[in-house]
Design a protein around this motif. Structure first.
Motif, PDB file in Angstrom:
ATOM      1  N   PRO A 189       0.713  -1.299  -0.282  1.00  0.00           N
ATOM      2  CA  PRO A 189      -0.149  -0.097  -0.013  1.00  0.00           C
ATOM      3  C   PRO A 189       0.747   1.526   0.029  1.00  0.00           C
ATOM      4  CG  PRO A 189      -0.141  -1.257   2.173  1.00  0.00           C
ATOM      5  CD  PRO A 189       0.481  -2.104   1.269  1.00  0.00           C
ATOM      6  N   LEU A 190       2.075   1.154   0.688  1.00  0.00           N
ATOM      7  CA  LEU A 190       2.782   2.360   0.851  1.00  0.00           C
ATOM      8  C   LEU A 190       3.322   2.845  -0.430  1.00  0.00           C
ATOM      9  CD1 LEU A 190       4.268   2.264   4.409  1.00  0.00           C
ATOM     10  CD2 LEU A 190       2.601   3.774   3.588  1.00  0.00           C
ATOM     11  N   THR A 191       4.115   1.854  -1.065  1.00  0.00           N
ATOM     12  CA  THR A 191       5.003   2.047  -2.565  1.00  0.00           C
ATOM     13  C   THR A 191       3.879   2.241  -3.486  1.00  0.00           C
ATOM     14  OG1 THR A 191       5.139  -0.121  -2.726  1.00  0.00           O
ATOM     15  CG2 THR A 191       6.861   0.936  -1.582  1.00  0.00           C
ATOM     16  N   GLY A 192       2.634   1.605  -3.403  1.00  0.00           N
ATOM     17  CA  GLY A 192       1.700   1.669  -4.363  1.00  0.00           C
ATOM     18  C   GLY A 192       1.103   3.072  -4.288  1.00  0.00           C
ATOM     19  N   LEU A 193       0.888   3.508  -3.112  1.00  0.00           N
ATOM     20  CA  LEU A 193       0.167   4.938  -3.162  1.00  0.00           C
ATOM     21  C   LEU A 193       1.286   6.249  -3.666  1.00  0.00           C
ATOM     22  CD1 LEU A 193      -2.134   7.134  -2.154  1.00  0.00           C
ATOM     23  CD2 LEU A 193      -0.835   6.948   0.294  1.00  0.00           C
ATOM     24  N   TYR A 194       2.592   6.011  -3.224  1.00  0.00           N
ATOM     25  CA  TYR A 194       3.701   6.865  -3.656  1.00  0.00           C
ATOM     26  C   TYR A 194       3.759   6.865  -4.963  1.00  0.00           C
ATOM     27  CZ  TYR A 194       7.540  10.070  -2.849  1.00  0.00           C
ATOM     28  OH  TYR A 194       8.435  11.039  -2.845  1.00  0.00           O
ATOM     29  N   HIS A 195       3.693   5.467  -5.676  1.00  0.00           N
ATOM     30  CA  HIS A 195       3.900   5.507  -6.998  1.00  0.00           C
ATOM     31  C   HIS A 195       2.847   6.181  -7.959  1.00  0.00           C
ATOM     32  CE1 HIS A 195       3.831   3.335 -11.308  1.00  0.00           C
ATOM     33  NE2 HIS A 195       5.208   3.396 -10.931  1.00  0.00           N
ATOM     34  N   ARG A 196       1.614   5.863  -7.327  1.00  0.00           N
ATOM     35  CA  ARG A 196       0.529   6.703  -8.136  1.00  0.00           C
ATOM     36  C   ARG A 196       0.863   8.113  -8.177  1.00  0.00           C
ATOM     37  NH1 ARG A 196      -2.512   2.527  -5.776  1.00  0.00           N
ATOM     38  NH2 ARG A 196      -2.919   3.761  -4.004  1.00  0.00           N
ATOM     39  N   MET A 197       1.243   8.764  -6.976  1.00  0.00           N
ATOM     40  CA  MET A 197       1.723  10.024  -6.638  1.00  0.00           C
ATOM     41  C   MET A 197       2.683  10.696  -8.012  1.00  0.00           C
ATOM     42  SD  MET A 197       4.004  12.587  -5.872  1.00  0.00           S
ATOM     43  CE  MET A 197       5.089  11.912  -4.788  1.00  0.00           C
ATOM     44  N   LEU A 198       3.736   9.863  -7.957  1.00  0.00           N
ATOM     45  CA  LEU A 198       4.725  10.178  -8.882  1.00  0.00           C
ATOM     46  C   LEU A 198       4.252   9.868 -10.514  1.00  0.00           C
ATOM     47  CD1 LEU A 198       7.843   8.056  -7.633  1.00  0.00           C
ATOM     48  CD2 LEU A 198       7.584  10.455  -7.588  1.00  0.00           C
ATOM     49  N   VAL A 199       3.291   9.120 -10.785  1.00  0.00           N
ATOM     50  CA  VAL A 199       2.770   8.942 -12.058  1.00  0.00           C
ATOM     51  C   VAL A 199       2.020  10.403 -12.311  1.00  0.00           C
ATOM     52  CG1 VAL A 199       1.322   7.801 -13.608  1.00  0.00           C
ATOM     53  CG2 VAL A 199       2.771   6.582 -12.232  1.00  0.00           C
ATOM     54  N   LEU A 203       2.475  13.077 -14.934  1.00  0.00           N
ATOM     55  CA  LEU A 203       1.474  13.209 -16.170  1.00  0.00           C
ATOM     56  C   LEU A 203       1.207  15.059 -16.351  1.00  0.00           C
ATOM     57  CD1 LEU A 203      -0.498  10.113 -16.216  1.00  0.00           C
ATOM     58  CD2 LEU A 203       1.013  10.918 -17.842  1.00  0.00           C
ATOM     59  N   ARG A 204       0.672  15.282 -14.971  1.00  0.00           N
ATOM     60  CA  ARG A 204       0.440  16.549 -14.608  1.00  0.00           C
ATOM     61  C   ARG A 204       1.387  17.837 -14.419  1.00  0.00           C
ATOM     62  NH1 ARG A 204      -4.922  16.173 -13.402  1.00  0.00           N
ATOM     63  NH2 ARG A 204      -6.072  14.528 -14.319  1.00  0.00           N
ATOM     64  N   ALA A 205       2.468  17.484 -13.989  1.00  0.00           N
ATOM     65  CA  ALA A 205       3.565  18.573 -13.581  1.00  0.00           C
ATOM     66  C   ALA A 205       3.002  19.573 -12.862  1.00  0.00           C
ATOM     67  CB  ALA A 205       4.214  18.934 -15.128  1.00  0.00           C
ATOM     68  N   PRO A 206       2.363  19.530 -11.931  1.00  0.00           N
ATOM     69  CA  PRO A 206       1.814  20.568 -11.168  1.00  0.00           C
ATOM     70  C   PRO A 206       3.039  21.584 -10.525  1.00  0.00           C
ATOM     71  CG  PRO A 206       1.463  18.685  -9.743  1.00  0.00           C
ATOM     72  CD  PRO A 206       2.064  18.331 -11.382  1.00  0.00           C
ATOM     73  N   TRP A 207       2.398  22.906 -10.400  1.00  0.00           N
ATOM     74  CA  TRP A 207       3.810  23.688 -10.049  1.00  0.00           C
ATOM     75  C   TRP A 207       4.091  23.306  -8.457  1.00  0.00           C
ATOM     76  CZ3 TRP A 207       3.380  26.790  -5.682  1.00  0.00           C
ATOM     77  CH2 TRP A 207       2.090  26.916  -5.113  1.00  0.00           C
ATOM     78  N   VAL A 208       3.212  22.987  -7.689  1.00  0.00           N
ATOM     79  CA  VAL A 208       3.611  22.570  -6.215  1.00  0.00           C
ATOM     80  C   VAL A 208       4.702  21.618  -6.426  1.00  0.00           C
ATOM     81  CG1 VAL A 208       2.705  21.696  -4.137  1.00  0.00           C
ATOM     82  CG2 VAL A 208       1.114  23.162  -5.417  1.00  0.00           C
ATOM     83  N   THR A 209       4.319  20.412  -6.815  1.00  0.00           N
ATOM     84  CA  THR A 209       5.442  19.227  -6.875  1.00  0.00           C
ATOM     85  C   THR A 209       6.558  19.867  -7.661  1.00  0.00           C
ATOM     86  OG1 THR A 209       4.263  18.175  -8.639  1.00  0.00           O
ATOM     87  CG2 THR A 209       3.818  17.416  -6.232  1.00  0.00           C
ATOM     88  N   ARG A 210       6.426  20.419  -8.761  1.00  0.00           N
ATOM     89  CA  ARG A 210       7.620  20.905  -9.464  1.00  0.00           C
ATOM     90  C   ARG A 210       8.585  21.639  -8.672  1.00  0.00           C
ATOM     91  NH1 ARG A 210       9.601  17.970 -11.661  1.00  0.00           N
ATOM     92  NH2 ARG A 210       8.285  16.489 -10.370  1.00  0.00           N
ATOM     93  N   SER A 211       7.896  22.833  -7.999  1.00  0.00           N
ATOM     94  CA  SER A 211       8.733  23.533  -7.019  1.00  0.00           C
ATOM     95  C   SER A 211       9.288  22.838  -6.057  1.00  0.00           C
ATOM     96  CB  SER A 211       7.731  24.666  -6.651  1.00  0.00           C
ATOM     97  OG  SER A 211       7.020  25.444  -7.593  1.00  0.00           O
ATOM     98  N   LEU A 212       8.650  21.786  -5.454  1.00  0.00           N
ATOM     99  CA  LEU A 212       9.255  21.332  -4.315  1.00  0.00           C
ATOM    100  C   LEU A 212      10.266  20.402  -4.751  1.00  0.00           C
ATOM    101  CD1 LEU A 212       8.932  20.134  -1.165  1.00  0.00           C
ATOM    102  CD2 LEU A 212       7.321  18.443  -2.207  1.00  0.00           C
ATOM    103  N   GLU A 213      10.181  19.811  -5.728  1.00  0.00           N
ATOM    104  CA  GLU A 213      11.446  18.963  -6.399  1.00  0.00           C
ATOM    105  C   GLU A 213      12.811  19.685  -6.718  1.00  0.00           C
ATOM    106  OE1 GLU A 213      11.450  14.903  -8.357  1.00  0.00           O
ATOM    107  OE2 GLU A 213      11.329  16.194 -10.155  1.00  0.00           O
ATOM    108  N   ARG A 214      12.431  20.969  -7.140  1.00  0.00           N
ATOM    109  CA  ARG A 214      13.634  21.713  -7.327  1.00  0.00           C
ATOM    110  C   ARG A 214      14.328  22.315  -6.237  1.00  0.00           C
ATOM    111  NH1 ARG A 214      10.038  23.802 -11.589  1.00  0.00           N
ATOM    112  NH2 ARG A 214       9.358  25.326 -10.230  1.00  0.00           N
ATOM    113  N   ALA A 215      13.237  22.552  -5.206  1.00  0.00           N
ATOM    114  CA  ALA A 215      13.988  22.914  -3.961  1.00  0.00           C
ATOM    115  C   ALA A 215      14.860  21.782  -3.273  1.00  0.00           C
ATOM    116  CB  ALA A 215      12.908  23.379  -2.931  1.00  0.00           C
ATOM    117  N   LEU A 216      14.177  20.626  -3.450  1.00  0.00           N
ATOM    118  CA  LEU A 216      14.906  19.341  -2.630  1.00  0.00           C
ATOM    119  C   LEU A 216      16.071  18.674  -3.501  1.00  0.00           C
ATOM    120  CD1 LEU A 216      11.760  17.543  -1.210  1.00  0.00           C
ATOM    121  CD2 LEU A 216      13.236  18.835  -0.063  1.00  0.00           C
ATOM    122  N   ASN A 217      16.134  19.045  -4.607  1.00  0.00           N
ATOM    123  CA  ASN A 217      17.217  18.398  -5.689  1.00  0.00           C
ATOM    124  C   ASN A 217      18.348  18.507  -5.335  1.00  0.00           C
ATOM    125  OD1 ASN A 217      15.492  16.831  -7.544  1.00  0.00           O
ATOM    126  ND2 ASN A 217      15.458  18.597  -9.166  1.00  0.00           N
TER     127      ASN A 217
END
Length: 242
Positions: A194-204, A208-222
């Motif tokens: 369940p944990l990896t499945g849920l996280y994988h769905r978030m990554l997909v 596909l959507r490239a929302p600004w929230v996750t894109r900004s978060l990833e740039r900050a964490l990279n």
């Protein structure tokens, strides 16, 4: 999901590019769409068959500009079946960590690169990879698995010794590091959890959507958590590789 930034690599339509260890072909497909002459190279015949089928489908769908070319070649990264100075650029993404004699692979990719040509080498970043190794022996101790973890300075020093000169580096895919930590913690070979499945769905969803929230978060964490270290180098004129 691309790891290499093609703008930083400096690719231009009509140039010839070797995707060394192309795997499923993610970089090769984008290069083909951009009008380059692409050679997708790998040791896995089954994956190359899939890549060739996708190249054909892209052409049929009109996704390929005039002048673009794409082919697949099977072989050994330690003995590339190409003449010296054959390519304008070489991409070696997530391959060197699998090769025991990585110094030979480095010399080979330099040999087939034209003087002035650029290379992008990507490998798993040290800290996220070290966590994976600590959590799971099965993550890396398998046939064809990862045989080493590179520190950035070590990787660049070895590429310099092969004849290349560094230009730039960055980290990528920070949001993927926790996913692999979860997989290692619950069992890297478990296909359902369940944990990896849920996280994988978030990554997909993110890809596909490239929302600004996750894109900004990833740039900050990279810079800290980026799963991949991405380097860009060039081959100076006069470099001779035996």
């Amino acid at each position: 999901m691309l790891t290499v930034d093609f703008d930083k690599l400096g690719v231009l339509p009509g140039q010839r590019v070797l995707d060394l260890g192309c795997g499923a072909g993610r970089h090769a497909f984008e290069l083909y769409r951009r009008g380059l002459r692409v050679v997708a190279f790998d040791h896995d015949a089954a994956e190359l068959d899939d890549v060739a089928a996708m190249f054909a489908a892209m052409e049929q769908q009109g996704e390929v500009p005039a002048g673009a070319e794409a082919t697949t070649v099977r072989g050994d990264a330690l003995e590339l079946p190409f003449p010296a100075e054959s390519f304008d650029h070489v991409i070696a993404s997530e391959i060197l960590e699998h090769i025991p004699a990585d110094d030979r692979a480095m010399r080979e990719l330099v040999r087939v690169l034209k003087p002035g040509g650029r290379v992008s080498v990507t490998v798993p970043s040290y800290f996220p990879e070290r966590v994976c190794w600590a959590l799971s022996e099965a993550y890396h101790n398998v046939e064809g698995g990862h045989v080493r973890i590179y520190r950035r300075r070590e990787l660049l020093d070895r590429l310099r010794a092969a004849g290349l000169r560094p230009v730039h580096h960055h980290h990528a895919h920070a949001l993927h590091s926790p996913y692999w930590w979860l997989k290692c913690a619950v069992g890297v070979n478990r296909t359902e959890h369940p944990l990896t499945g849920l996280y994988h769905r978030m990554l997909v969803w993110d890809m596909l959507r490239a929302p600004w929230v996750t894109r900004s978060l990833e740039r900050a964490l990279n810079p800290v958590l980026g799963k991949s270290l991405v380097t860009y180098l060039y081959k100076p004129a006069g470099v001779a590789v035996a």
